[in-house]
Design a protein around this motif. Structure first.
Motif, mmCIF file in Angstrom:
data_model
loop_
_atom_site.group_PDB
_atom_site.id
_atom_site.type_symbol
_atom_site.label_atom_id
_atom_site.label_comp_id
_atom_site.label_asym_id
_atom_site.label_seq_id
_atom_site.Cartn_x
_atom_site.Cartn_y
_atom_site.Cartn_z
ATOM 1 N N ALA A 167 0.827 -1.200 0.000
ATOM 2 C CA ALA A 167 0.000 0.000 0.000
ATOM 3 C C ALA A 167 0.862 1.251 0.000
ATOM 4 O O ALA A 167 1.798 1.379 0.800
ATOM 5 C CB ALA A 167 -0.915 -0.004 1.228
ATOM 6 N N THR A 168 0.571 2.183 -0.915
ATOM 7 C CA THR A 168 1.370 3.411 -1.043
ATOM 8 C C THR A 168 0.523 4.673 -0.935
ATOM 9 O O THR A 168 1.016 5.764 -1.246
ATOM 10 C CB THR A 168 2.103 3.424 -2.410
ATOM 11 O OG1 THR A 168 1.126 3.374 -3.457
ATOM 12 C CG2 THR A 168 3.065 2.257 -2.536
ATOM 13 N N SER A 181 3.836 5.543 5.350
ATOM 14 C CA SER A 181 3.665 4.930 6.667
ATOM 15 C C SER A 181 4.892 4.098 7.019
ATOM 16 O O SER A 181 5.763 3.831 6.178
ATOM 17 C CB SER A 181 2.417 4.047 6.674
ATOM 18 O OG SER A 181 2.567 2.993 5.734
ATOM 19 N N ASP A 182 4.945 3.670 8.272
ATOM 20 C CA ASP A 182 6.036 2.796 8.704
ATOM 21 C C ASP A 182 6.028 1.487 7.924
ATOM 22 O O ASP A 182 7.083 0.954 7.572
ATOM 23 C CB ASP A 182 5.917 2.513 10.201
ATOM 24 C CG ASP A 182 6.247 3.729 11.059
ATOM 25 O OD1 ASP A 182 7.072 4.557 10.609
ATOM 26 O OD2 ASP A 182 5.694 3.845 12.163
ATOM 27 N N GLN A 213 9.784 -1.395 3.931
ATOM 28 C CA GLN A 213 10.030 -2.222 2.747
ATOM 29 C C GLN A 213 11.123 -1.650 1.849
ATOM 30 O O GLN A 213 11.523 -2.305 0.884
ATOM 31 C CB GLN A 213 8.740 -2.369 1.929
ATOM 32 C CG GLN A 213 7.570 -2.945 2.704
ATOM 33 C CD GLN A 213 7.834 -4.350 3.209
ATOM 34 O OE1 GLN A 213 8.411 -5.175 2.491
ATOM 35 N NE2 GLN A 213 7.425 -4.617 4.444
ATOM 36 N N VAL A 214 11.610 -0.432 2.129
ATOM 37 C CA VAL A 214 12.556 0.228 1.234
ATOM 38 C C VAL A 214 13.768 0.708 2.022
ATOM 39 O O VAL A 214 13.748 0.808 3.253
ATOM 40 C CB VAL A 214 11.894 1.420 0.498
ATOM 41 C CG1 VAL A 214 10.717 0.929 -0.344
ATOM 42 C CG2 VAL A 214 11.433 2.483 1.478
ATOM 43 N N ALA A 271 1.666 16.541 7.830
ATOM 44 C CA ALA A 271 2.566 16.589 8.980
ATOM 45 C C ALA A 271 2.912 15.194 9.485
ATOM 46 O O ALA A 271 4.071 14.915 9.833
ATOM 47 C CB ALA A 271 1.934 17.421 10.095
ATOM 48 N N ASN A 272 1.941 14.281 9.523
ATOM 49 C CA ASN A 272 2.209 12.924 10.001
ATOM 50 C C ASN A 272 3.147 12.170 9.067
ATOM 51 O O ASN A 272 4.038 11.444 9.511
ATOM 52 C CB ASN A 272 0.890 12.153 10.156
ATOM 53 C CG ASN A 272 0.054 12.664 11.316
ATOM 54 O OD1 ASN A 272 0.587 13.210 12.287
ATOM 55 N ND2 ASN A 272 -1.259 12.500 11.218
ATOM 56 N N GLU A 273 2.971 12.344 7.758
ATOM 57 C CA GLU A 273 3.844 11.672 6.795
ATOM 58 C C GLU A 273 5.265 12.212 6.880
ATOM 59 O O GLU A 273 6.240 11.453 6.811
ATOM 60 C CB GLU A 273 3.284 11.844 5.384
ATOM 61 C CG GLU A 273 2.011 11.050 5.127
ATOM 62 C CD GLU A 273 1.468 11.273 3.738
ATOM 63 O OE1 GLU A 273 1.175 10.280 3.039
ATOM 64 O OE2 GLU A 273 1.337 12.460 3.331
ATOM 65 N N ARG A 274 5.399 13.515 7.021
ATOM 66 C CA ARG A 274 6.743 14.097 7.152
ATOM 67 C C ARG A 274 7.421 13.608 8.427
ATOM 68 O O ARG A 274 8.617 13.309 8.437
ATOM 69 C CB ARG A 274 6.663 15.619 7.131
ATOM 70 C CG ARG A 274 6.475 16.208 5.746
ATOM 71 C CD ARG A 274 6.838 17.680 5.713
ATOM 72 N NE ARG A 274 5.890 18.475 6.501
ATOM 73 C CZ ARG A 274 4.804 19.048 5.983
ATOM 74 N NH1 ARG A 274 4.516 18.894 4.694
ATOM 75 N NH2 ARG A 274 4.004 19.771 6.748
ATOM 76 N N SER A 275 6.662 13.524 9.518
ATOM 77 C CA SER A 275 7.236 13.037 10.770
ATOM 78 C C SER A 275 7.667 11.580 10.650
ATOM 79 O O SER A 275 8.728 11.191 11.154
ATOM 80 C CB SER A 275 6.215 13.198 11.900
ATOM 81 O OG SER A 275 6.724 12.684 13.112
ATOM 82 N N THR A 276 6.847 10.776 9.966
ATOM 83 C CA THR A 276 7.200 9.364 9.764
ATOM 84 C C THR A 276 8.475 9.231 8.935
ATOM 85 O O THR A 276 9.369 8.432 9.264
ATOM 86 C CB THR A 276 6.045 8.626 9.072
ATOM 87 O OG1 THR A 276 4.873 8.723 9.879
ATOM 88 C CG2 THR A 276 6.391 7.163 8.848
ATOM 89 N N LEU A 277 8.577 9.996 7.865
ATOM 90 C CA LEU A 277 9.769 9.957 7.020
ATOM 91 C C LEU A 277 10.986 10.461 7.778
ATOM 92 O O LEU A 277 12.090 9.914 7.641
ATOM 93 C CB LEU A 277 9.537 10.792 5.760
ATOM 94 C CG LEU A 277 10.702 10.878 4.767
ATOM 95 C CD1 LEU A 277 11.123 9.486 4.305
ATOM 96 C CD2 LEU A 277 10.321 11.747 3.569
#
Length: 406
Positions: free
Chosen positions: A86-87, A91-92, A97-98, A113-119
């Motif tokens: 799923a893309t 997400s974690d 996977q990469v 904001a959540n995606e940036r924090s995860t990355l």
């Protein structure tokens, strides 16, 4: 030379003058098997740069996941050399996977904001990499904006410009950089790609990971022009820089760089362990001593008896290998190495006598010429002093025998 097999091998390097063989020397090498890192490719819109990069990665057997924006909250996805995942969100589960994320500035700015924090956590904690392809305007929004800055494009770069890879000094084929901004160096950053004193790719540490930024958005023109080597060199360098590498617990090296049979080879171990380590070479124990200045470094000596591959056993039980040359191998290189070392010692001695300044010379000085330098205090002792020192003991013995031994 491109090796075709995994493991240890020996090639021969021959120097020919027509039908005469001037030199024929062994070149030992070891080829290790590595796995290509998995790549997540984020694109804000379909484009030639992303398409050519995707195809190049697939040809190199990289596992590739691509997510390209086609309209608001709608994506096209491709999975090359890997299974689907799923893309829809960063997400974690996706990032686990990469190993490397490749994204343009617009796709980075579109993350919430959540995606940036995860990355950000993914890069800081897991020794992973991000390759950021900047646009022509700015770095846009994100945690990376404090790490890199842009300089205006060179208005005079209308013709093809030759770029250089800094690490290898590789010269690339000309590329049009009209309208392409340059990166402004920040403290702690490393320049990777330059032209005319301007940087077009740089990297910086970000926690345990790395962020690589590049302003090239038309590198696909190299492939269209038949300059595939330049394209390969640039993107290989960027991916190698971004690739997270696990910190080695121990490192083994051998000196000199041409170890030979029946001559001492210095075994060097770099390890953070507290106990006294012991090396094993060809089943024999090699006792190591700790460097007083660098406690993590240990050294010992080993005398190889037979030419060829020598087998060492690391502290964790895995084998490692080095090669001992025959005494007749690489004699010209050995002579050159001896001359360079002798010249270095002479220059150091001359620099000490001259108050610290080092004097270089193309010819070696003999011992006699060094003794006759202007600052030496060589003086000739008159022969009279030798006669006097010889006469005084004889006179004492005669006087003692005449008056005390009667």
């Amino acid at each position: 030379f491109v090796p075709k097999q995994i493991g240890r091998n020996i090639c021969r390097l021959s120097v020919l003058n027509r039908s005469d063989t001037l030199q024929d020397e062994p070149v030992p090498f070891e080829v290790a098997e590595t796995s290509a890192p998995a790549v997540l490719l984020l694109a804000s819109s379909p484009g030639f740069e992303d398409r050519f990069l995707r195809n190049w990665l697939a040809e190199k057997n990289y596992p590739v996941i691509t997510r390209t924006v086609v309209s608001k909250n709608k994506f096209t996805r491709e999975y090359l050399n890997t299974r689907s995942v799923a893309t829809d969100r960063i997400s974690d589960a996706l990032l686990n996977q990469v190993d490397i994320v490749v994204a343009d500035a617009a796709s980075m700015a579109a993350l919430d904001a959540n995606e940036r924090s995860t990355l950000q956590s993914y890069l800081r904690q897991k020794r992973k990499g991000l390759i950021l392809r900047t646009d022509n305007d700015s770095l846009r929004t994100g945690f990376h904006t404090a790490l890199f800055a842009l300089m205006p494009a060179d208005s005079g770069a209308q013709q093809g410009t030759r770029l250089y890879l800094n690490d290898t000094a590789t010269q690339l084929a000309p590329l049009h950089l009209s309208g392409t901004p340059a990166l402004r160096a920040r403290e702690g950053s490393k320049t990777l790609l330059t032209a005319g004193g301007r940087s077009y790719a740089a990297s910086t540490l970000f926690g345990a990971g790395k962020i690589v930024a590049t302003t090239l958005n038309n590198s696909f023109n190299w492939i269209l022009a038949g300059e595939r080597d330049s394209y390969n060199n640039v993107w290989s360098a960027l991916f190698n820089e971004a690739m997270g590498r696990d910190k080695a617990e121990e490192s083994w090296t051998v000196q000199p760089w041409l170890p030979a049979v029946h001559e001492p080879a210095t075994i060097i171990l770099q390890s953070g362990q507290q106990q006294i380590p012991q090396a094993q070479i060809n089943g024999a124990a090699v006792y190591l001593s700790q460097n007083i200045n660098f406690p993590f470094q240990w050294t010992g000596s080993y005398w190889p008896a037979q030419p060829g591959w020598q087998t060492g056993i690391a502290l964790n039980g895995t084998p490692w290998y080095w090669y001992a040359f025959d005494s007749k191998d690489w004699q010209t290189a050995r002579m050159a190495q001896t001359e360079q070392e002798t010249q270095r010692i002479l220059n150091k001695e001359q620099g000490t006598r001259n108050g610290g300044s080092t004097v270089t010379s193309n010819n070696f000085r003999t011992a006699d010429s060094r003794l006759q330098t202007p600052d030496s205090k060589l003086q000739t002792v008159p022969k009279f002093w030798f006669f006097l020192l010889f006469f005084i003991p004889l006179a004492f013995l005669w006087f003692e025998n005449k008056y005390y031994n009667r």
